[in-house]
Design a protein around this motif. Structure first.
Motif, PDB file in Angstrom:
ATOM      1  N   ALA C  17       0.806  -1.312   0.047  1.00  0.00           N
ATOM      2  CA  ALA C  17      -0.039  -0.028   0.062  1.00  0.00           C
ATOM      3  C   ALA C  17       0.858   1.077   0.013  1.00  0.00           C
ATOM      4  O   ALA C  17       0.622   2.382  -0.682  1.00  0.00           O
ATOM      5  CB  ALA C  17      -0.887  -0.181   1.227  1.00  0.00           C
ATOM      6  N   ARG C  18       2.031   1.432   0.819  1.00  0.00           N
ATOM      7  CA  ARG C  18       2.770   2.490   0.946  1.00  0.00           C
ATOM      8  C   ARG C  18       3.467   2.698  -0.352  1.00  0.00           C
ATOM      9  O   ARG C  18       3.824   3.820  -0.753  1.00  0.00           O
ATOM     10  CB  ARG C  18       3.723   2.289   2.170  1.00  0.00           C
ATOM     11  CG  ARG C  18       4.780   3.409   2.287  1.00  0.00           C
ATOM     12  CD  ARG C  18       4.045   4.683   2.621  1.00  0.00           C
ATOM     13  NE  ARG C  18       2.988   4.998   3.475  1.00  0.00           N
ATOM     14  CZ  ARG C  18       2.993   5.106   4.807  1.00  0.00           C
ATOM     15  NH1 ARG C  18       3.986   5.034   5.312  1.00  0.00           N
ATOM     16  NH2 ARG C  18       1.928   4.875   5.616  1.00  0.00           N
ATOM     17  N   SER C  21       1.523   4.308  -2.719  1.00  0.00           N
ATOM     18  CA  SER C  21       1.318   5.777  -2.212  1.00  0.00           C
ATOM     19  C   SER C  21       2.469   6.684  -2.842  1.00  0.00           C
ATOM     20  O   SER C  21       2.274   7.651  -3.193  1.00  0.00           O
ATOM     21  CB  SER C  21       1.227   5.987  -0.807  1.00  0.00           C
ATOM     22  OG  SER C  21       0.042   5.390  -0.510  1.00  0.00           O
ATOM     23  N   GLU C  24       2.073   7.055  -6.545  1.00  0.00           N
ATOM     24  CA  GLU C  24       1.164   8.239  -6.540  1.00  0.00           C
ATOM     25  C   GLU C  24       1.644   9.662  -6.240  1.00  0.00           C
ATOM     26  O   GLU C  24       1.325  10.525  -7.232  1.00  0.00           O
ATOM     27  CB  GLU C  24      -0.033   7.772  -5.892  1.00  0.00           C
ATOM     28  CG  GLU C  24      -1.205   6.976  -6.414  1.00  0.00           C
ATOM     29  CD  GLU C  24      -2.312   6.955  -6.015  1.00  0.00           C
ATOM     30  OE1 GLU C  24      -2.500   6.669  -4.719  1.00  0.00           O
ATOM     31  OE2 GLU C  24      -3.167   7.650  -6.596  1.00  0.00           O
ATOM     32  N   ASP C  25       2.625   9.615  -5.224  1.00  0.00           N
ATOM     33  CA  ASP C  25       2.778  11.229  -4.814  1.00  0.00           C
ATOM     34  C   ASP C  25       3.989  11.409  -5.497  1.00  0.00           C
ATOM     35  O   ASP C  25       4.623  12.511  -5.269  1.00  0.00           O
ATOM     36  CB  ASP C  25       3.122  11.005  -3.040  1.00  0.00           C
ATOM     37  CG  ASP C  25       1.992  11.010  -2.435  1.00  0.00           C
ATOM     38  OD1 ASP C  25       0.748  11.134  -3.037  1.00  0.00           O
ATOM     39  OD2 ASP C  25       1.835  10.503  -1.252  1.00  0.00           O
ATOM     40  N   ARG C  26       4.739  10.608  -6.501  1.00  0.00           N
ATOM     41  CA  ARG C  26       5.897  10.783  -7.129  1.00  0.00           C
ATOM     42  C   ARG C  26       6.985  11.332  -5.949  1.00  0.00           C
ATOM     43  O   ARG C  26       7.815  12.210  -5.974  1.00  0.00           O
ATOM     44  CB  ARG C  26       5.933  12.053  -8.054  1.00  0.00           C
ATOM     45  CG  ARG C  26       4.793  12.024  -9.056  1.00  0.00           C
ATOM     46  CD  ARG C  26       5.309  11.157 -10.107  1.00  0.00           C
ATOM     47  NE  ARG C  26       4.574  11.408 -11.208  1.00  0.00           N
ATOM     48  CZ  ARG C  26       3.587  10.870 -11.588  1.00  0.00           C
ATOM     49  NH1 ARG C  26       2.830  10.006 -10.797  1.00  0.00           N
ATOM     50  NH2 ARG C  26       2.638  10.916 -12.538  1.00  0.00           N
ATOM     51  N   ALA C  27       6.658  10.536  -4.735  1.00  0.00           N
ATOM     52  CA  ALA C  27       7.717  10.685  -3.359  1.00  0.00           C
ATOM     53  C   ALA C  27       9.046  10.271  -3.722  1.00  0.00           C
ATOM     54  O   ALA C  27       9.286   9.515  -4.654  1.00  0.00           O
ATOM     55  CB  ALA C  27       7.310  10.014  -2.379  1.00  0.00           C
ATOM     56  N   GLU C  28      10.005  11.220  -3.018  1.00  0.00           N
ATOM     57  CA  GLU C  28      11.326  10.746  -3.338  1.00  0.00           C
ATOM     58  C   GLU C  28      11.709   9.319  -3.097  1.00  0.00           C
ATOM     59  O   GLU C  28      11.335   8.742  -2.128  1.00  0.00           O
ATOM     60  CB  GLU C  28      12.026  11.731  -2.220  1.00  0.00           C
ATOM     61  CG  GLU C  28      13.503  12.462  -2.616  1.00  0.00           C
ATOM     62  CD  GLU C  28      14.204  12.917  -1.409  1.00  0.00           C
ATOM     63  OE1 GLU C  28      13.356  13.522  -0.527  1.00  0.00           O
ATOM     64  OE2 GLU C  28      15.444  12.546  -1.319  1.00  0.00           O
ATOM     65  N   TYR C  30      11.080   7.028  -5.075  1.00  0.00           N
ATOM     66  CA  TYR C  30       9.854   6.263  -5.896  1.00  0.00           C
ATOM     67  C   TYR C  30      10.624   5.428  -7.107  1.00  0.00           C
ATOM     68  O   TYR C  30      10.298   4.250  -7.407  1.00  0.00           O
ATOM     69  CB  TYR C  30       8.404   6.812  -6.169  1.00  0.00           C
ATOM     70  CG  TYR C  30       8.344   7.302  -7.450  1.00  0.00           C
ATOM     71  CD1 TYR C  30       8.622   8.561  -7.913  1.00  0.00           C
ATOM     72  CD2 TYR C  30       7.898   6.461  -8.676  1.00  0.00           C
ATOM     73  CE1 TYR C  30       8.577   9.007  -9.038  1.00  0.00           C
ATOM     74  CE2 TYR C  30       7.382   6.909  -9.732  1.00  0.00           C
ATOM     75  CZ  TYR C  30       8.140   8.239 -10.095  1.00  0.00           C
ATOM     76  OH  TYR C  30       7.819   8.831 -11.347  1.00  0.00           O
ATOM     77  N   ARG C  31      11.326   6.113  -7.887  1.00  0.00           N
ATOM     78  CA  ARG C  31      11.972   5.710  -8.971  1.00  0.00           C
ATOM     79  C   ARG C  31      12.678   4.587  -8.633  1.00  0.00           C
ATOM     80  O   ARG C  31      12.911   3.401  -9.393  1.00  0.00           O
ATOM     81  CB  ARG C  31      12.720   6.581  -9.704  1.00  0.00           C
ATOM     82  CG  ARG C  31      11.880   7.839 -10.237  1.00  0.00           C
ATOM     83  CD  ARG C  31      12.548   8.982 -10.807  1.00  0.00           C
ATOM     84  NE  ARG C  31      13.332   8.587 -12.187  1.00  0.00           N
ATOM     85  CZ  ARG C  31      12.955   8.910 -13.198  1.00  0.00           C
ATOM     86  NH1 ARG C  31      11.801  10.064 -13.126  1.00  0.00           N
ATOM     87  NH2 ARG C  31      13.359   8.802 -14.414  1.00  0.00           N
ATOM     88  N   ARG C 115      -5.317  13.379 -10.175  1.00  0.00           N
ATOM     89  CA  ARG C 115      -4.842  14.395  -9.323  1.00  0.00           C
ATOM     90  C   ARG C 115      -4.414  15.686 -10.266  1.00  0.00           C
ATOM     91  O   ARG C 115      -3.142  15.890 -10.625  1.00  0.00           O
ATOM     92  CB  ARG C 115      -3.649  13.682  -8.649  1.00  0.00           C
ATOM     93  CG  ARG C 115      -3.768  12.791  -7.722  1.00  0.00           C
ATOM     94  CD  ARG C 115      -2.707  12.725  -6.692  1.00  0.00           C
ATOM     95  NE  ARG C 115      -3.131  11.603  -5.564  1.00  0.00           N
ATOM     96  CZ  ARG C 115      -2.393  11.024  -4.948  1.00  0.00           C
ATOM     97  NH1 ARG C 115      -1.195  11.131  -4.878  1.00  0.00           N
ATOM     98  NH2 ARG C 115      -2.794  10.209  -4.070  1.00  0.00           N
ATOM     99  N   ASP C 291      11.208  13.276 -18.451  1.00  0.00           N
ATOM    100  CA  ASP C 291      12.311  13.480 -17.520  1.00  0.00           C
ATOM    101  C   ASP C 291      12.862  14.764 -18.392  1.00  0.00           C
ATOM    102  O   ASP C 291      13.640  15.774 -17.510  1.00  0.00           O
ATOM    103  CB  ASP C 291      13.143  12.514 -17.351  1.00  0.00           C
ATOM    104  CG  ASP C 291      12.582  11.333 -16.295  1.00  0.00           C
ATOM    105  OD1 ASP C 291      11.519  11.590 -15.763  1.00  0.00           O
ATOM    106  OD2 ASP C 291      13.296  10.298 -16.541  1.00  0.00           O
ATOM    107  N   ASP C 294      11.121  18.076 -17.524  1.00  0.00           N
ATOM    108  CA  ASP C 294      11.360  18.280 -16.209  1.00  0.00           C
ATOM    109  C   ASP C 294      12.772  19.092 -16.144  1.00  0.00           C
ATOM    110  O   ASP C 294      12.997  20.007 -15.631  1.00  0.00           O
ATOM    111  CB  ASP C 294      11.234  17.327 -15.328  1.00  0.00           C
ATOM    112  CG  ASP C 294       9.729  16.895 -15.181  1.00  0.00           C
ATOM    113  OD1 ASP C 294       8.888  17.496 -15.462  1.00  0.00           O
ATOM    114  OD2 ASP C 294       9.536  15.632 -14.544  1.00  0.00           O
ATOM    115  N   ALA C 295      13.890  18.494 -16.821  1.00  0.00           N
ATOM    116  CA  ALA C 295      15.096  18.900 -16.473  1.00  0.00           C
ATOM    117  C   ALA C 295      15.192  20.193 -17.363  1.00  0.00           C
ATOM    118  O   ALA C 295      15.718  21.378 -16.804  1.00  0.00           O
ATOM    119  CB  ALA C 295      16.167  18.004 -17.172  1.00  0.00           C
TER     120      ALA C 295
END
Lengths: 559, 138, 342
Positions: C17-18, C21, C24-28, C30-31, C115, C291, C294-295
């Motif tokens: 589950a985490r 998350s 989804e959050d593109r949290a640090e 995650y890649r 989102r 990417d 973004d860069a």
């Protein structure tokens, strides 16, 4: 109703009054608000109403006389001059014997009808020992697991002399079977049994959510009950078509009327399809509305509902009997208007709501206890609630003449408006194929949720004043009400009683009776007789409902 | 290299536990939380505590709001708390209860880990504010 | 991070589950997580279910999950609601209909919203499927509204795509032609007990006959020339039409059989590999595009923002080509160095 020349003069006079008298005052002092609106519909309220606002009213055909079509002014010719409305306080709590005590107390206090509330497991067709029942047994009403509990509730109460209203829906046929069985035991002829079962499952899908089976088999159970009552219980109302819960879920007054009458039409259609004649059962239909704080809007709502039902039944079913067009209704004061803050204020709210119901011509009335925002009401608050009705009946004078607000320019105009809006909503329902499809697609629920959300925002933005909640607040100890609670031991005691019943009965007879119920459900035979046999064999509420679940399945709702 | 823009969204599970079918409040709150920019998962009606725990764990919600009006909170809420603990989800789930809760029960609920009890008349703004301030760090 | 991946691989629901998350959050980080999971994927059968709102998708998915569970298979469901109001919030209600398997942790249901960026949703879906696959789910079902191109992209993550059609007016079936028809491997006419179901089946059949383009979402844009030649000799997949009444469970077994037939076809024809490679090629391209974008956005920001650059162009201080060259020059020189050292 008015002479055209007079109307023209009145219109001219009002224009002059607005321009010469009102305008300067408004210019100097303004008014309290930029715009005034009715309680929930957002309907603009004018400064002053005159005959010009009811210019199209035809007295004979739009209002008529009490006891005559279209019943706008009342369903009975003498109304409260003949007999007061039935004062019916919803009660039922904990165990069957406690409910029996409460009933005896209320009858002694002068209450004229019994009203029975059931706990949630019973309402959902579960026995007290079912997993989902944990923590809910005897809360919000009495647990009825078997005929044994029903016998206890009515011990010493002659069913031939009282009228009993039961707030039960999905398993209504089962509880009705138990009531009939107790009557049989007491030796009361079935045709003397009086009362009402709510039995209105369509509004469960809309608002109250104590459904069991999918809509189609639910409608079949309901029409079976109609047929049984028409045949054997002529004084029993087989349904109470309920707008109360629709309104409490957040609807406007006009939606309350529209969706309730729409459900009523759906039941009539289902009964006709099942082969009943409209005049056989339509006179036994009863309705149930809420009464809110906006007194004049509520009075207009009740009057509009009466006129619209008579018109709709006439248009769609063309019955022979006038009685088939009469909208008779029970009213409960609006639980959602009660506040947990400054609960004494609720006594006043309930009194105004009760006044609106009586001015609107209700046939019976439940007044809420002031503490019902917090818990089940205490005996003392139930007494005050009942006294509120008695003061209205005996001291206020409003019961002494019929429809005293009839002819008020404002009330008549509002009656017309609510009726017209309800008709528009019903047209939209018809466009969706009728109430059942409109409910199944979630359309009806979304309309109501939209209003509920808007209303909440109005309160939070301060656009709508709720005394003691967002204005006129005082520091008070949180919930210092004398709260009556249901003891946890009651749950254990109830399941023990259930075990005893299961131990004492003839299991083979129970199994055979349940098999008959299943067979009837699979076929076309009326379900009620096998249900009566099953309760007499002491099959439990849960067992009987499960037998029907086997055949009918369970309802799966959406968002 | 990671130039990804983080987009942490607060996720809430609005849950109806037990047999109580009054969902006006749950719907109003769901909409208010949505309008506050949260992601709201609505449980639907008549859920058992186990089902609520399953949804809370799988959806990895930040906030679990239980709406309960039937008075069965003393039975049902502890089961939810136990379930969350079992899956290691109790610590970083903000647990809220809304409904009619007597004062002495409120204390018990807080004791077992309910962060806040919202009674009748609570504004949705208050609730949104509370969630923003107290949502667990992750 | 690796601890989280280890816990996921060890079968911990909370970790799964985490991870989703974080995706989804593109949290640090995650890649790195997704990268670490990739080698553990490839075993799940991924099924996409799409169709108009009210077609009965959630109900059918519920019954599918129950049926797979009866066969001893574990199931992951990603229920996607792509609608996103201005606030960015969403109310996700698909879980409500997942009633048949509640209490069974081996059915893992996850609700996802857009989102604010449907493009991002399709990447997030792909990665969430990876997480479920790596966790060991036998079947992963992606459920979404089939409304437009972005939803089509989302559902393309699946090996087999089923389109749900409610009995409806001819207009609605016509609407299917726009985009949805091409991606369907299986059609289900749900609510087949309602009036008009027969007509809808009939119309679908005609439409499929008329279709000149090869149907099936893998039929177009095959990766390289070889497989294109292979395909001409190989059998063609003709999407079957199954009638279901999901809320009563009718036709569900037949529906699952049709899905299984398609899976077998993918293996038999070699399509599965071809499609998989095509999908990864697309994924690499998408990742690089975003990417790089973004860069570049970050670089533009460092140089005073796009408005400032535009102002300078407008003031004739510079021109668009020079600006672009200046921005790209460092990247290009890095790449040149890289290839020189290789």
């Amino acid at each position: 109703m008015f002479d055209p020349d007079d109307l023209e003069r009145i219109r001219e006079g009002k224009r002059e009054w607005e321009a010469e008298t009102v305008a300067p005052t408004v210019e100097r002092f303004g008014e309290r608000r930029d715009a005034f609106e009715t309680d929930t519909g957002g309907r603009a309220v004018d400064r002053l109403y005159t005959p010009a606002d009811v210019a199209d009213l035809d007295y004979e055909s739009d209002l008529g006389y009490p006891g005559q079509e279209p019943y706008t002014r009342g369903v009975y010719s003498t109304m409260y001059r003949g007999r007061l409305w039935t004062m019916r306080q919803y009660a039922g709590m904990g165990t069957a014997s406690e409910t029996n005590e409460r009933f005896n107390y209320l009858l002694e206090e002068g209450q004229t009808g019994l009203s029975m509330a059931f706990d949630l497991p019973t309402q959902m067709g579960y026995d007290s020992d079912a997993g989902m029942a944990a923590g809910e047994v005897g809360k919000a009403g009495v647990a009825i697991d078997s005929l044994r509990d029903m016998e206890t509730v009515f011990d010493g109460i002659p069913l031939g002399e009282v009228s009993t209203s039961m707030t039960i829906n999905a398993p209504a046929a089962v509880l009705l079977a138990m009531y009939v069985a107790v009557g049989d035991q007491q030796g009361v002829p079935r045709e003397q049994l009086r009362g009402t079962i709510q039995n209105d499952v369509l509004k469960e899908y809309i608002a109250r959510n104590t459904y069991i089976y999918p809509p189609e088999p639910s409608m079949r159970i309901i029409t079976d009950v109609f047929a049984f009552c028409a045949e054997e219980l002529p004084k029993f109302n087989p349904i109470s078509i309920s707008g109360y819960h629709v309104r409490e879920a957040g609807s406007t007054a006009a939606q309350e009327v529209a969706f309730t009458l729409g459900n009523g039409l759906a039941y009539v259609e289902a009964a006709l399809e099942a082969g009943l004649d409209v005049d056989e059962f339509a006179p036994q239909l009863s309705f149930f509305f809420a009464s809110y704080n906006n007194i004049l809007e509520e009075v207009a709502k009740f009057r509009a509902a009466r006129r619209l039902w008579a018109t709709l039944v006439e248009e769609r079913f063309d019955p022979d009997e006038s009685a088939s067009k009469q909208l008779k209704f029970h009213t409960q004061t609006a639980g959602s208007t009660l506040t947990a803050q400054q609960i004494e204020n609720n006594v006043v709210r309930v009194a105004y709501q009760a006044l609106a119901a009586v001015l609107g011509g209700t046939q019976s009335l439940h007044t809420n206890g002031k503490d019902e925002a917090l818990s089940l009401p205490t005996e003392q608050s139930v007494r005050t609630a009942l006294r509120t009705q008695q003061i209205l009946a005996h001291e206020s004078g409003v019961a002494d003449t019929i429809d005293p607000l009839g002819g008020s320019y404002y009330v008549e105009s509002l009656t017309d408006d609510i009726e017209a809006e309800a008709r528009e909503i019903l047209d939209a329902v018809d466009d969706r194929g009728g109430m059942r499809p409109a409910i199944e697609s979630g359309w009806v629920q979304r309309r109501i949720q939209d209003v509920a959300y808007e209303r909440q925002q109005e309160i939070e933005d301060g656009d709508r004043v709720i005394v003691g909640v967002n204005e006129y607040r005082v520091e008070e100890d949180a919930q210092d009400a004398d709260v009556e609670e249901v003891a946890e031991e009651d749950e254990r005691a109830q399941t023990e009683r259930l075990d005893e019943v299961r131990a004492e009965r003839d299991d083979a007879a129970v199994e055979a009776a349940l098999e008959d119920v299943r067979a009837a459900a699979e076929g076309d035979a009326n379900l009620v007789p096998p249900l009566i046999d099953a309760v007499n064999a002491y099959a439990t509420t849960g067992e009987i409902c499960d037998a029907l679940r086997d055949v009918f399945g369970e309802h799966q709702p959406g968002l | 290299m990671s130039a990804d823009t983080q987009q942490r969204t607060i996720r809430c599970l609005v849950a109806k536990v037990g047999l109580d079918g009054h969902d006006r409040g749950a719907h109003v709150i769901s909409r208010a939380l949505r309008d506050a920019g949260f992601e709201v998962i609505y449980s639907g009606l008549h859920r058992s505590p186990e089902e609520i725990v399953q949804a809370a764990v799988q959806e990895d919600v930040d906030v679990l709001g239980i709406s309960i009006l039937s008075g069965a909170h003393n039975t049902l809420v502890p089961k939810v708390v136990d379930g969350l603990r079992e899956y290691g989800a109790f610590k970083d789930t903000l647990l809220l209860v809304g409904g009619i809760i007597p004062e002495e029960d409120e204390a018990d609920l807080r004791e077992m880990g309910v962060a806040e009890v919202f009674g009748p008349g609570t504004s949705t703004d208050e609730m949104v504010g509370f969630i923003r301030e107290n949502v667990p760090e992750r | 991070m690796t601890a989280l991946v280890d816990r996921l691989l060890a079968g911990e629901h909370r970790a799964l589950a985490r991870v989703i998350s974080k995706i989804e959050d593109r949290a640090e980080g995650y890649r790195d997580i997704v990268a670490a999971l990739h080698e553990h994927t490839g075993d799940a059968d991924v099924i996409g279910i799409t169709g108009s709102p009210g077609a009965g998708k959630s109900t059918l998915v519920d019954k599918m999950a129950a049926a797979y569970r009866e066969r001893g298979l574990s199931v992951g469901v990603i229920a996607i609601d792509p609608s996103s109001p201005y606030s960015g919030g969403a109310v996700l209600g698909d879980r409500i209909r997942m009633g048949s398997t509640v209490g069974d942790m081996d059915v893992f249901v996850r609700s996802m919203s857009a989102r604010g960026s449907l493009g991002g949703l399709s990447t997030a879906t792909t990665d969430a499927v990876r997480a479920l696959d790596a966790f060991g789910k036998d079947k992963v079902i992606i459920e979404t509204v089939g409304a437009g191109q972005n939803e089509v992209d989302i559902v393309r993550t699946a090996d087999t795509v089923a389109v749900l059609v409610p009995p409806a007016s001819g207009d609605d079936v016509q609407m299917l032609k726009a985009g949805i028809l091409e991606i369907a491997d299986v059609f289900a006419v749900n609510k087949a007990d309602l009036d008009g179901a027969d007509r809808t089946v009939q119309q679908l059949r005609e439409m499929l006959r008329e279709a000149t383009v090869p149907t099936g979402h893998h039929g177009v844009d095959v990766l390289d020339g070889d497989s294109e030649n292979d395909r001409e000799e190989a059998e063609n997949w003709e999407p079957p039409i199954v009638e279901t009444v999901a809320n009563r469970g009718e036709g569900v077994a037949e529906f699952l059989d049709a899905l299984a037939d398609h899976a077998a076809y993918l293996d038999r024809s070699g399509e599965r590999e071809a499609v998989e490679r095509q999908r990864y090629a697309e994924e690499i391209r998408t990742l690089l595009r975003t990417d790089l974008q973004d860069a570049l956005d970050a670089e533009i920001q460092r140089r005073g923002g796009i408005d400032e650059l535009a102002r300078r162009v407008a003031a004739r201080e510079t021109d668009p080509y020079t600006v672009a060259d200046e921005l790209l020059a460092p990247i290009e020189s890095c790449l040149d160095e890289e290839s020189a050292t290789r």
